[in-house]
Design a protein around this motif. Sequence first.
Motif, PDB file in Angstrom:
ATOM      1  N   UNK A 570      55.762  34.971 107.342  1.00  0.00           N
ATOM      2  CA  UNK A 570      55.693  36.406 107.570  1.00  0.00           C
ATOM      3  C   UNK A 570      54.252  36.880 107.742  1.00  0.00           C
ATOM      4  N   UNK A 571      54.009  37.634 108.830  1.00  0.00           N
ATOM      5  CA  UNK A 571      52.667  38.138 109.126  1.00  0.00           C
ATOM      6  C   UNK A 571      52.586  39.661 109.071  1.00  0.00           C
ATOM      7  N   UNK A 572      53.721  40.346 109.251  1.00  0.00           N
ATOM      8  CA  UNK A 572      53.728  41.814 109.220  1.00  0.00           C
ATOM      9  C   UNK A 572      55.044  42.273 108.604  1.00  0.00           C
ATOM     10  N   UNK A 573      54.944  43.228 107.675  1.00  0.00           N
ATOM     11  CA  UNK A 573      56.121  43.772 106.997  1.00  0.00           C
ATOM     12  C   UNK A 573      55.997  45.286 106.935  1.00  0.00           C
ATOM     13  N   UNK A 574      56.985  45.995 107.470  1.00  0.00           N
ATOM     14  CA  UNK A 574      56.990  47.452 107.432  1.00  0.00           C
ATOM     15  C   UNK A 574      57.969  47.959 106.385  1.00  0.00           C
ATOM     16  N   UNK A 575      57.469  48.661 105.360  1.00  0.00           N
ATOM     17  CA  UNK A 575      58.313  49.154 104.266  1.00  0.00           C
ATOM     18  C   UNK A 575      58.219  50.672 104.117  1.00  0.00           C
ATOM     19  N   UNK A 576      57.756  51.357 105.161  1.00  0.00           N
ATOM     20  CA  UNK A 576      57.609  52.808 105.082  1.00  0.00           C
ATOM     21  C   UNK A 576      58.918  53.505 104.778  1.00  0.00           C
ATOM     22  N   UNK A 577      58.856  54.538 103.956  1.00  0.00           N
ATOM     23  CA  UNK A 577      59.997  55.372 103.603  1.00  0.00           C
ATOM     24  C   UNK A 577      61.102  54.609 102.891  1.00  0.00           C
ATOM     25  N   UNK A 578      60.713  53.549 102.187  1.00  0.00           N
ATOM     26  CA  UNK A 578      61.628  52.865 101.289  1.00  0.00           C
ATOM     27  C   UNK A 578      61.133  53.084  99.864  1.00  0.00           C
ATOM     28  N   UNK A 579      61.819  52.489  98.904  1.00  0.00           N
ATOM     29  CA  UNK A 579      61.396  52.632  97.510  1.00  0.00           C
ATOM     30  C   UNK A 579      60.049  51.976  97.255  1.00  0.00           C
ATOM     31  N   UNK A 580      59.579  51.162  98.211  1.00  0.00           N
ATOM     32  CA  UNK A 580      58.303  50.466  98.051  1.00  0.00           C
ATOM     33  C   UNK A 580      57.135  51.229  98.655  1.00  0.00           C
TER      34      UNK A 580
END
Length: 617
Positions: A570-580
């Motif tokens: 994994x090189x990029x992870x988008x977690x916007x607008x989640x509990x994270x």
Amino acid sequence: MSHHGKRPRAAETAVVDPEYGGREPLREGIPLPETLILDEIFPKLKMESLCALACVCRTLSSMVSQALSAISYLDLSAFSSNGYILGQIVSRVRGMTSLTIDCLRLDDSSVINILGQNIQELSLLKCASLSFDVISSIGGRCPDLRVLVLELAEGISPEIFGKNLAEILKKFLSLEHLSIKVRRTIVDADDLGFINPFLPQTLKYLKLEPVSEQDAFQFIEEIRDEKKIPRNLVNRIVSDFKLQRLVLVLDVISDRLVASITSSLPLLIELDLEDRPCVEPILPYDLTNRGLQFLCSCDYLTSLSIIRSKVVPFRRINDLGILLLSESCGSLESIRLGGFSTVTDAGFSSLLHSCKNLKKFEVRNAPLLSDLAFHEINGPLVELKLLSCNLITSEAVVELLSSSTLEVLDTNGCRSIADPCLDYISFLSTLTSLNLGGADITDHGLSILGEGDLPIVSLRLRGCTRVTDRGIVFLLNEGNRINKTLSLLDVGHMPGISDRGVQAIVSSAESLTELCMRYCFHVTDASFKLLASRRCDGSNMLQRLDVCHCIRLTAGIVEFLEKKPLFRGLRWLGVGRTSLANRSDDFGMIRRKRPWLTVCFGGCEVGCHDGWQYHNM
């Protein structure tokens, strides 16, 4: 050869985790010849995998160094490395002449130290923290530069920017390609005019973003005045200024700007103009039919792109302007038009029939474009994009699919595209990229698509709200060709997708490297676990994952990022607008363990190509 011989027994060494450098002994086997490893195996590995191999043992490190020394083109834009990793990589690539790097986590010294006289092509992307000391250093350290691409962020005064850039441009005697892209408001729209007096005579490609219409007009006029090009020039070739490709992102496109460009740059092959006006432009600061007519004097033009946002379209251009353009621009091979709200089928059809060698055709935000424009079109189309054209239906797509050379088809936002056209699409044996975003397709349509002999690498289904888990299962049914070729899949904004659909993706899509599931409200931690434990070889690891606004994900997914070898590619992870999204502190340890990983907390699209200077770690 004995186990203790001098020839390295590479096949017996290890299975290497490209992120952690972990190793698992293999069974005894026949050693591979060094030439086979260097010529056949290493060229197929990604850069991070090669670097991990170098950490396993001295023998492999020597072989990796030998392989890297032969590389001339180095592209590290797929991940945001730190200064130490970048230095280790570049130090091994001694023959490098082309370098592209993501500078999001780099400081000045990290970049300056890798610059050298051998570099001829340099692309510095996402320069969020770099000062203009770096720009000043480029001229002295890379005197033979032919290509320079700069992508900068806000926060530095335009005066400093202009002074430093002007100084380095004076030092380049062979520069052919210059691209300056400024994100947000780093440089006001009227602050790029200083560039023109220092443009090298060798320049063939110029991109400026953003630049005002006023400044663009002035420096184009200065080019003509300096070269003493007559205003009525038609077929004369001016050999001392070689600019052939011009890309400008402006506040507004006007007739006078187009007239100045066409009369000042007689060798123009590619013209790309885009504007984003906030309010309706007033004359004379707008593009009209008259402005399009000036393009008729560009005898060498093969690529034309004129794009305006759909918020404020071109209201002063109609069919007459497009008809005049089509009469004199029959040599065009690529056409991109956006925001032409008053042009009808007659205008668009005239372009399609006049340009016999047209390979790429894109129209966006054209409310009057319908199926009738594509009647009896038989060109060698390779790429077709019809974006947010509400009158386009499946009938238009069927008409256009007579082209056996089509590789890219994009109908994003054409909501009347439905299942019937998928039966025809399924027979396109050359199609590698398909975007059906917002289409009125169903699970049945995806079953037809999956049964076709399609080498699809990229498939976007975003906003196809009638598709459910069942459709994904049909699409990726056992034995379908798409299972082996699919690398990018977008199922965002699809309320019918849940853990069952993700399970089908994980178990069937063998080559998947990018997955977008944003706004899939029924996806849970179970899907994240499936993706984390997905089995694959080194070249097919999941590299980019977007779970923005997947509201059922919990903070528990962090543990799957902490455990190795889960998500090892994994090189990029988008977690916007989640509990994270508000728990960036929880990723501190993960960031130390995974120096290759970028985590976006701000809701950006995959890769943070826009807004990259915010919400990342």
